[in-house]
Design an enzyme around this catalytic site. Sequence first.
Site, mmCIF file in Angstrom:
data_model
loop_
_atom_site.group_PDB
_atom_site.id
_atom_site.type_symbol
_atom_site.label_atom_id
_atom_site.label_comp_id
_atom_site.label_asym_id
_atom_site.label_seq_id
_atom_site.Cartn_x
_atom_site.Cartn_y
_atom_site.Cartn_z
ATOM 1 N N GLY A 13 0.831 -1.197 0.000
ATOM 2 C CA GLY A 13 0.000 0.000 0.000
ATOM 3 C C GLY A 13 0.863 1.244 0.000
ATOM 4 N N ALA A 16 2.778 4.737 -2.996
ATOM 5 C CA ALA A 16 2.883 4.128 -4.326
ATOM 6 C C ALA A 16 1.712 3.206 -4.612
ATOM 7 C CB ALA A 16 4.205 3.369 -4.441
ATOM 8 N N SER A 39 -0.469 -4.868 4.681
ATOM 9 C CA SER A 39 -0.575 -5.247 6.077
ATOM 10 C C SER A 39 -0.456 -4.019 6.954
ATOM 11 C CB SER A 39 0.518 -6.260 6.449
ATOM 12 O OG SER A 39 0.549 -6.483 7.842
ATOM 13 N N ALA A 50 7.293 16.088 -0.026
ATOM 14 C CA ALA A 50 7.387 17.253 -0.893
ATOM 15 C C ALA A 50 7.290 16.788 -2.337
ATOM 16 C CB ALA A 50 8.707 17.997 -0.660
ATOM 17 N N LYS A 78 3.999 24.817 -2.351
ATOM 18 C CA LYS A 78 5.447 24.796 -2.538
ATOM 19 C C LYS A 78 5.793 25.494 -3.846
ATOM 20 C CE LYS A 78 9.315 21.669 -3.408
ATOM 21 N NZ LYS A 78 9.758 20.271 -3.539
ATOM 22 N N VAL A 218 5.344 -16.664 -2.912
ATOM 23 C CA VAL A 218 4.931 -16.299 -4.256
ATOM 24 C C VAL A 218 5.017 -17.535 -5.136
ATOM 25 C CG1 VAL A 218 5.373 -14.784 -6.224
ATOM 26 C CG2 VAL A 218 5.812 -13.969 -3.898
ATOM 27 N N LEU A 363 9.448 2.677 -4.528
ATOM 28 C CA LEU A 363 10.740 2.258 -3.993
ATOM 29 C C LEU A 363 11.115 0.851 -4.409
ATOM 30 C CD1 LEU A 363 10.462 3.741 -0.387
ATOM 31 C CD2 LEU A 363 11.538 4.749 -2.406
ATOM 32 N N THR A 374 11.606 14.099 -5.996
ATOM 33 C CA THR A 374 11.169 13.347 -7.176
ATOM 34 C C THR A 374 10.533 12.003 -6.840
ATOM 35 O OG1 THR A 374 13.434 12.483 -7.372
ATOM 36 C CG2 THR A 374 12.854 14.391 -8.727
ATOM 37 N N ILE A 376 7.693 10.929 -5.305
ATOM 38 C CA ILE A 376 6.289 10.759 -5.674
ATOM 39 C C ILE A 376 6.102 10.948 -7.178
ATOM 40 C CG2 ILE A 376 4.014 11.854 -5.442
ATOM 41 C CD1 ILE A 376 4.526 12.081 -2.476
#
Length: 527
Positions: A13, A16, A39, A50, A78, A218, A363, A374, A376
């Site tokens: 969650g 991202a 979870s 930001a 901003k 998996v 990530l 950068t 987000i």
Amino acid sequence: MSAEARQIVIVGGGTAGWMTAASLARFLDPRYRVRLIESDAIGAVGVGEATIPQIQLFNQALGLDENDFLRQTHGTFKLGIQFVDWLRPGHRYIHAFGQIGRPLGLLPFHQYWLRYRAGGGELGLDAFSLNASAALQNKFSRQVKPANAALPPMTYAFHFDASLYAKYLRNYAEQRGVIRIEGKIDRVEQRGIARSEGKIERVEQRGVDRIEGKVDRVERGGDDGYIDAVVLANGQRIVGDLFIDCSGFRGLLIEQTLKTGYDDWSHWLPCDRAMAVPCARAGEFTPYTRSTARPAGWQWRIPLQHRTGNGYVYSSRHLSDDEAAATLLANLDGEALADPRPLHFVAGKRKKFWNRNCVAIGLAGGFMEPLESTSIHLVQTAIARLLTFLPHGEPRQADIDEFNRQSAFEYERIRDFLILHYKAVERNDTPFWDDCRTMPIPEELQRKIDLFAAGGRIVRHNDELFTEVGWLQVLLGQGVRPAGYHPLAEQLSAGELAEFMNMIRSVIQHETGAMPLHADFVAGHCA
């Protein structure tokens, strides 16, 4: 992915995951089933508070009301990023969003400014930037006055609480059902009960299904190695056609399962740790992010409505965790509201962002430290790219390759922009900064520096993120001075040049003088 069974599974969650889920809920039709697994026991990293102006496009595409979004996320506005002590202690500059000056003839404004400075002009570049001028006076407005047609629209981004943004988008994604009804409809009542003169064959309503739980294992297919399903700790098996890895640094699917590999850029971006802590809001309520250089890295300051976000990004080779925490706590505006939270990372990217039927977003795909906000944005562009190359049936290798090529290009150009901040410095007061100042850099970045140093020229390739104006401000701010300016700037007489510069400066001063304080604007619109 078959033409009929279009099951998309998002693992993870946070910002991202829920940005991805909200976008799919907004743009995909009911034939797609989107499920998100997360979870409550796994906390979000939360370093991306930001943003840059492109976040407006994302929010607008979802149909979000800007004031409501800011209220729900305790957000503020901003106008840019201020860099303190980077070039040398005591020096500061601002990388402001938006246009600087205005072009004239064939030349961008900065070529005339370079001539102006060569002739003894004293005003810095920020004096000709509406955003920079407003930011340094702690002022903000969404729009300029119609009378000031010489000025471009205000260009702005946001500061917000990333965890609240994720919750906001979760609510959006879960509640955004698409109702599909086959049959002759007489009316649909407010409570969603459909009535018809004839028979209703089917009613579908599909938002995003959230599944609480931890992934235990998996399952992969045979010859193709595609992911078939993820199995949760409680035994629940979730099958899918396309899997989106939003599991953060772990890369649960893209790396732990598919062994995709990682490009390590820590020899260029040496910081590999961060300490993050919120503090009580105090001091100036600035409409900009602040980045202050420290002995072994830099500290961020992000003003929100309810608190101020702070963090120290540093190199573990040059500073211990305890020293970093102590430095951070000693340089807060107000009382710390929690203990410093440590984060470990390696700057770089996956060798492939899309591998088989798995796409890594956020990530899980890579990490660019938040120096230019950068994180987000990279989620946002990955989602847009996914929608562009969304497979209809089995993913095609040509589509996967192009997705990966575009993603790699974006990361590499952002990487070079970040490296510039560390490389182009005068300071050698600590081993960290001495190492940064003397390190070898990518050839493409060196070409950009050399081209600008020769005559103030900036070349932007293809769709790289940062504009010529962005490169201009950071190159100058980091001490790269052009040896000259474009010869066409000589076509103005000295008097015409002075009139041109004074006109732009006067319009900006008049406009910023009429703007409300940032704090007052927030209080009046989105508190």
